[in-house]
Enzyme design. Structure first.
Site, PDB file in Angstrom:
ATOM      1  N   PRO A 141      21.686 -16.822 -21.547  1.00  0.00           N
ATOM      2  CA  PRO A 141      20.851 -15.852 -22.237  1.00  0.00           C
ATOM      3  C   PRO A 141      20.117 -14.933 -21.272  1.00  0.00           C
ATOM      4  CG  PRO A 141      20.358 -18.108 -22.918  1.00  0.00           C
ATOM      5  CD  PRO A 141      21.209 -18.185 -21.713  1.00  0.00           C
ATOM      6  N   GLU A 142      20.369 -13.656 -21.409  1.00  0.00           N
ATOM      7  CA  GLU A 142      19.555 -12.653 -20.729  1.00  0.00           C
ATOM      8  C   GLU A 142      18.744 -11.993 -21.841  1.00  0.00           C
ATOM      9  OE1 GLU A 142      21.916 -10.279 -17.990  1.00  0.00           O
ATOM     10  OE2 GLU A 142      23.346 -11.891 -17.807  1.00  0.00           O
TER      11      GLU A 142
END
Length: 277
Positions: free
Chosen positions: A2-3
DNA sequence: CAAGAGGCCTGTTAGC
DNA sequence: TGCTAACAGGCCTCTT
């Protein structure tokens, strides 16, 4: 992994699912997930507080409770799932928030890299995890002048600069590669070697790539879905990340993979020679 | 001070 | 085929 775009998507799902519910108790099965305060204090303070809202800052998810805020970082594989009572715990469940609805908000993390902190609302912005974060990568918040200032004083490769959360918040390894490709900049070019045109292009690429990724619900790699349908579709727009050996969309040269700042880095050696004019 | 290396983790993949 | 070793990755801490 996850960014910012994936975290934003998780935030949207959680906001709809748990806002207004009260946490009755907390169970911690892997204590290293809790960064601060102590696990005992973390559990005691949260019990009884209502979830008022869910915010995000960079890659951090912020659970706004009645008095305090839970700062949660998913790192590579962290996920939240809302389950009914009695649903067997999956193998990688490490923290469980029991809700007054009898549901459970569960934190899962295969690699156990994720971290949570609890902080009083008034002290949120001065918490070590948040206090040094750079601006959000948006049209309103990210100014070219800020990047000019940050880049001109460093000899680090620009790829490392993009990953530095103090310069811009929310960019991770996948989007850093995509941004550099979009801006025609070589990942190893040093910050203080970038000219103003390159920095302007980088700024515009940061804003447009991140914005588009958020709109598309992020990037889903490894087919990891989650309980909220938070599966993104940006992976179909990736141009260099994971494309080693494939031909460049723009010039048909071969995408290469190298190490920059200890990270796998994908780029087109032809169109990212060093930045063109 | 800046910048690089090591550590945290485990599932997947490359290599013998 | 079956095993081990390398790799992936964000951020913090320690070292240089």
């Amino acid at each position: 992994m996850p960014e910012l775009p994936e975290v934003e998507n998780v935030r949207n799902g959680l906001k709809q699912l748990i806002t207004g519910k009260t946490i009755t108790s907390v169970r911690v099965l892997w204590t290293n997930i809790i960064k601060d305060p102590s696990v005992t204090e973390f559990k005691q303070k949260i019990a009884g507080q209502k979830i008022e809202d869910i915010h995000r800052r960079g890659k951090f998810l912020l659970f706004i409770l009645s008095d305090d805020v839970v700062i949660s970082h998913l790192r590579m594989e962290g996920k939240y799932r809302l389950e009914g009572p009695g649903v067997p715990l999956s193998k990688h469940t490490h923290v469980i928030f029991e809700l007054d609805t009898k549901e459970e908000l569960r934190y899962l993390d295969v690699r156990k890299f994720g971290k949570m902190s609890l902080v009083e609302k008034e002290k949120l912005s001065s918490h070590p995890s948040l206090k040094d974060l750079g601006p959000e990568p948006t049209e309103e918040s990210l100014e070219t002048a800020h990047l000019v200032e940050a880049f001109k004083k460093t000899g680090r490769p620009v790829k490392a600069c993009l990953l530095d959360q103090k310069i811009v918040a929310g960019i991770g390894n996948i989007y850093a590669d995509e941004i550099l490709y979009d801006a025609y900049v070589h990942p190893e070019k040093k910050g203080n070697e970038l000219n103003s045109k390159e920095i302007k292009r980088l700024r515009d690429s940061i804003v447009s790539i991140m914005n588009k990724a958020v709109e598309m619900g992020g990037t889903t790699i490894r087919t990891y879905a989650n309980a909220f349908g938070a599966q993104g579709s940006f992976q179909s727009h990736l141009r260099v990340y994971g494309k080693t050996g494939e031909s460049c969309h723009r010039c048909h040269h071969t995408i290469q993979k190298i190490k920059v700042a200890q990270r796998g880095t994908h780029f087109c050696p032809e169109c990212q020679k060093s930045g063109r004019g």
